[in-house]
Design a protein around this motif. Structure first.
Motif, short mmCIF file in Angstrom:
data_model
loop_
_atom_site.label_atom_id
_atom_site.label_comp_id
_atom_site.label_asym_id
_atom_site.label_seq_id
_atom_site.Cartn_x
_atom_site.Cartn_y
_atom_site.Cartn_z
N LYS A 35 62.83 19.28 16.44
CA LYS A 35 61.97 18.86 17.55
C LYS A 35 62.49 19.38 18.89
O LYS A 35 61.71 19.72 19.78
N VAL A 36 63.80 19.44 19.04
CA VAL A 36 64.37 20.01 20.26
C VAL A 36 63.93 21.47 20.38
O VAL A 36 63.46 21.92 21.42
N ASP A 37 64.04 22.20 19.28
CA ASP A 37 63.59 23.58 19.19
C ASP A 37 62.15 23.73 19.66
O ASP A 37 61.81 24.57 20.47
N TYR A 38 61.32 22.87 19.09
CA TYR A 38 59.88 22.96 19.34
C TYR A 38 59.57 22.65 20.81
O TYR A 38 58.87 23.40 21.49
N TYR A 39 60.11 21.52 21.30
CA TYR A 39 59.70 21.08 22.63
C TYR A 39 60.34 21.88 23.76
O TYR A 39 59.81 21.91 24.87
N LEU A 40 61.45 22.55 23.50
CA LEU A 40 62.01 23.42 24.54
C LEU A 40 61.17 24.68 24.70
O LEU A 40 61.23 25.35 25.73
N THR A 41 60.37 24.99 23.67
CA THR A 41 59.56 26.21 23.76
C THR A 41 58.07 25.91 23.96
O THR A 41 57.26 26.82 24.02
N HIS A 42 57.70 24.63 24.03
CA HIS A 42 56.30 24.26 24.28
C HIS A 42 56.22 23.39 25.54
O HIS A 42 56.07 22.17 25.44
N ASP A 43 56.30 24.05 26.69
CA ASP A 43 56.39 23.32 27.96
C ASP A 43 55.18 22.42 28.22
O ASP A 43 55.34 21.27 28.62
N ALA A 44 53.99 22.95 28.02
CA ALA A 44 52.78 22.19 28.37
C ALA A 44 52.69 20.91 27.53
O ALA A 44 52.42 19.83 28.07
N GLU A 45 52.97 21.01 26.24
CA GLU A 45 52.92 19.83 25.37
C GLU A 45 53.97 18.81 25.79
O GLU A 45 53.71 17.61 25.80
N ARG A 46 55.16 19.34 26.09
CA ARG A 46 56.27 18.45 26.47
C ARG A 46 55.93 17.70 27.75
O ARG A 46 56.13 16.49 27.86
N GLU A 47 55.38 18.42 28.73
CA GLU A 47 55.08 17.78 30.01
C GLU A 47 53.92 16.80 29.90
O GLU A 47 53.88 15.79 30.60
N LYS A 48 53.00 17.09 29.00
CA LYS A 48 51.88 16.17 28.77
C LYS A 48 52.40 14.85 28.19
O LYS A 48 52.02 13.76 28.63
N ILE A 49 53.29 14.93 27.22
CA ILE A 49 53.87 13.73 26.62
C ILE A 49 54.65 12.93 27.66
O ILE A 49 54.52 11.71 27.76
N ALA A 50 55.42 13.64 28.48
CA ALA A 50 56.20 12.96 29.53
C ALA A 50 55.27 12.23 30.49
O ALA A 50 55.53 11.09 30.88
N ARG A 51 54.19 12.86 30.84
CA ARG A 51 53.25 12.24 31.78
C ARG A 51 52.57 11.01 31.16
O ARG A 51 52.41 9.98 31.81
N ASN A 52 52.18 11.14 29.88
CA ASN A 52 51.58 9.99 29.19
C ASN A 52 52.56 8.81 29.13
O ASN A 52 52.17 7.66 29.31
N GLY A 53 53.81 9.12 28.84
CA GLY A 53 54.83 8.08 28.75
C GLY A 53 55.03 7.38 30.09
O GLY A 53 55.16 6.15 30.16
N TYR A 54 55.01 8.19 31.14
CA TYR A 54 55.15 7.67 32.51
C TYR A 54 53.99 6.72 32.83
O TYR A 54 54.19 5.61 33.32
N GLU A 55 52.78 7.15 32.49
CA GLU A 55 51.62 6.32 32.81
C GLU A 55 51.65 5.00 32.04
O GLU A 55 51.31 3.95 32.56
N LYS A 56 52.10 5.06 30.79
CA LYS A 56 52.17 3.87 29.96
C LYS A 56 53.18 2.87 30.53
O LYS A 56 52.92 1.67 30.64
N VAL A 57 54.36 3.37 30.90
CA VAL A 57 55.41 2.47 31.38
C VAL A 57 54.98 1.82 32.71
O VAL A 57 55.20 0.64 32.95
N MET A 58 54.30 2.59 33.55
CA MET A 58 53.88 2.06 34.85
C MET A 58 52.72 1.08 34.70
O MET A 58 52.50 0.24 35.55
N ARG A 59 52.00 1.21 33.60
CA ARG A 59 50.88 0.31 33.36
C ARG A 59 51.35 -0.99 32.70
O ARG A 59 50.89 -2.07 33.04
N CYS A 60 52.27 -0.87 31.76
CA CYS A 60 52.57 -2.02 30.89
C CYS A 60 53.96 -2.62 31.04
O CYS A 60 54.16 -3.78 30.72
N TYR A 61 54.95 -1.82 31.47
CA TYR A 61 56.34 -2.33 31.39
C TYR A 61 57.04 -2.31 32.74
O TYR A 61 58.07 -1.69 32.93
N THR A 62 56.43 -3.02 33.69
CA THR A 62 57.03 -3.13 35.03
C THR A 62 57.62 -4.53 35.19
O THR A 62 57.21 -5.46 34.49
N TYR A 63 58.54 -4.66 36.13
CA TYR A 63 59.13 -5.98 36.42
C TYR A 63 58.06 -6.98 36.83
O TYR A 63 58.13 -8.15 36.52
#
Length: 396
Positions: A352-380
């Motif tokens: 997976k490290v191999d894959y995601y270091l060479t697939h920037d757009a997919e990696r950044e999309k996942i990071a953005r989705n994760g960010y939106e989820k945490v800000m929506r659901c898991y705040t203090y």
């Protein structure tokens, strides 16, 4: 009556909790001193009792269970709320931890069940959280640039646990026992499939045998748990974290640039080809590290059985890309391969490290989705609201 909370900073200062109470319009005060004493401080306790009574405090709150606060609250006839950040958190399993006026929020569902099974009266399971305000502030310019710039390919922030009790106290074990433990380490390490391979490997008989035959071995267990479990938690789990973290970093460093921020003194000795950096000092610096790494790793301590560590939430809050060992609870609160990426074996991690270091757009999309989820659901703010509603609801 209405609630008035006295928040007391312990060894970690978490501004997110204070920001959340302010936004929720909770009536609260922050105590003028930090309490870093592990044990009961009588003088401080008396002062807290006087303070609470003269300021009409109804609840004292802190991160972790602080003895002085639990007793002060009891003496003042009010309730104490502790947010638990660690697992397994044995400290709750004491006479004091089970007091009727103590309320706990824990992020590890298995630990929560354990508390309840041991007769702890008030336990709430809640995942950990991020500080919404700070995240927004620190991420302000993040998505305005055309392309994100990164300082690190792979990064890990944490300890190697080289000072684990096993290495410290079990060097004198008879060879037969050393082989027994090496076998446990071998069977339990590098399996991240949600199955606990440590529980039940040690018995009370084994611990008393170790006491008998090992010069200089002393283990004082002050908790309402078996010696076997205490030994597994304190000795076996940390040694396995040491083995896993050293090997994973070395494995990845054979093929990619790996940066490791740590307080561990033995990093230079134990690691090869890893770029070792001194520890990150502030929450904001930590945030920058996660923001500027293509992949941020999490390798949980095996003691966290049913919870998602703070590190994972911090990376997501920085809109960083998380690669973490599989955990059923993490798979429940974040969608795998959409918001977060998990591995169950070292092979899967490498692929997976191999894959995601060479697939920037997919990696950044996942990071953005994760960010939106945490800000929506898991705040203090959401967490503290749920926690205080629960306390008030149960008290009524």
């Amino acid at each position: 009556g209405s609630m008035k909370v006295l928040y007391v900073h312990g060894s970690s200062k978490i501004d997110g909790i204070i920001n959340a109470m302010r936004k929720l319009r909770v009536c609260f005060e922050v105590y003028g001193r930090r309490l870093t004493d592990v044990f009961l401080n009588e003088k401080e306790m008396e002062e807290l009792v006087i303070y609470s009574k003269s300021h009409d405090i109804t609840h004292i709150m802190s991160i972790h269970l602080i003895d002085t606060l639990a007793f002060a609250a009891k003496k003042a006839g009010i309730d104490y709320i502790a947010l638990i950040w660690d697992a397994p958190y044995n400290k709750v399993l004491t006479r004091m931890g089970k007091m009727e006026n103590c309320w706990y929020s824990t992020f590890d569902r298995i630990d929560a069940d354990r508390f309840q099974a041991c007769g702890v009266p008030h336990v709430l399971y809640q995942p950990l959280a991020v500080d919404y305000e700070a995240m927004q502030e620190w991420n302000r310019n993040l998505y305005q640039e055309t392309a994100r710039k990164y300082d690190h390919e792979i990064c890990f922030v944490g300890r190697l646990y080289e000072n684990n009790f096993y290495d410290e106290y079990c060097t004198n074990l008879p060879p037969m026992l050393q082989d027994y433990f090496l076998d446990i380490f071998e069977k339990a390490s590098f399996h991240w499939d949600g199955v606990n391979r440590i529980r039940g490997t040690v018995s009370n008989e084994l611990v008393s045998y170790i006491r008998e035959v090992t010069p200089g071995f002393e283990m004082i267990n002050p908790f309402d748990i078996s010696d076997a479990m205490y030994f597994e938690n304190g000795y076996v789990i940390r040694k396995i974290a040491n083995i896993e973290r050293v090997c994973v970093l070395n494995m990845l460093a054979e093929r990619y640039p790996v940066t490791f921020y740590t307080t561990s003194k033995t990093a230079e000795r134990d690691l090869c080809n890893v770029n070792i950096m001194s520890p990150v000092c502030s929450a904001m610096d930590l945030h920058r590290v996660y923001q500027n790494s293509k992949i941020s790793l999490n390798i949980s301590l095996k003691g966290i059985e049913g919870g998602t560590p703070q590190r994972v939430l911090d990376i997501l809050g920085a809109a960083g890309f998380v690669m973490t060992n599989y955990c059923p609870e993490t798979a429940e609160i974040f969608e795998e391969d959409k918001e977060i990426v998990m591995f169950r074996t070292p092979e899967e991690l490498a692929e997976k490290v191999d894959y995601y270091l060479t697939h920037d757009a997919e990696r950044e999309k996942i990071a953005r989705n994760g960010y939106e989820k945490v800000m929506r659901c898991y705040t203090y703010e959401r967490k503290i609201k749920e926690l205080l509603d629960w306390v008030e609801g149960e008290e009524a």
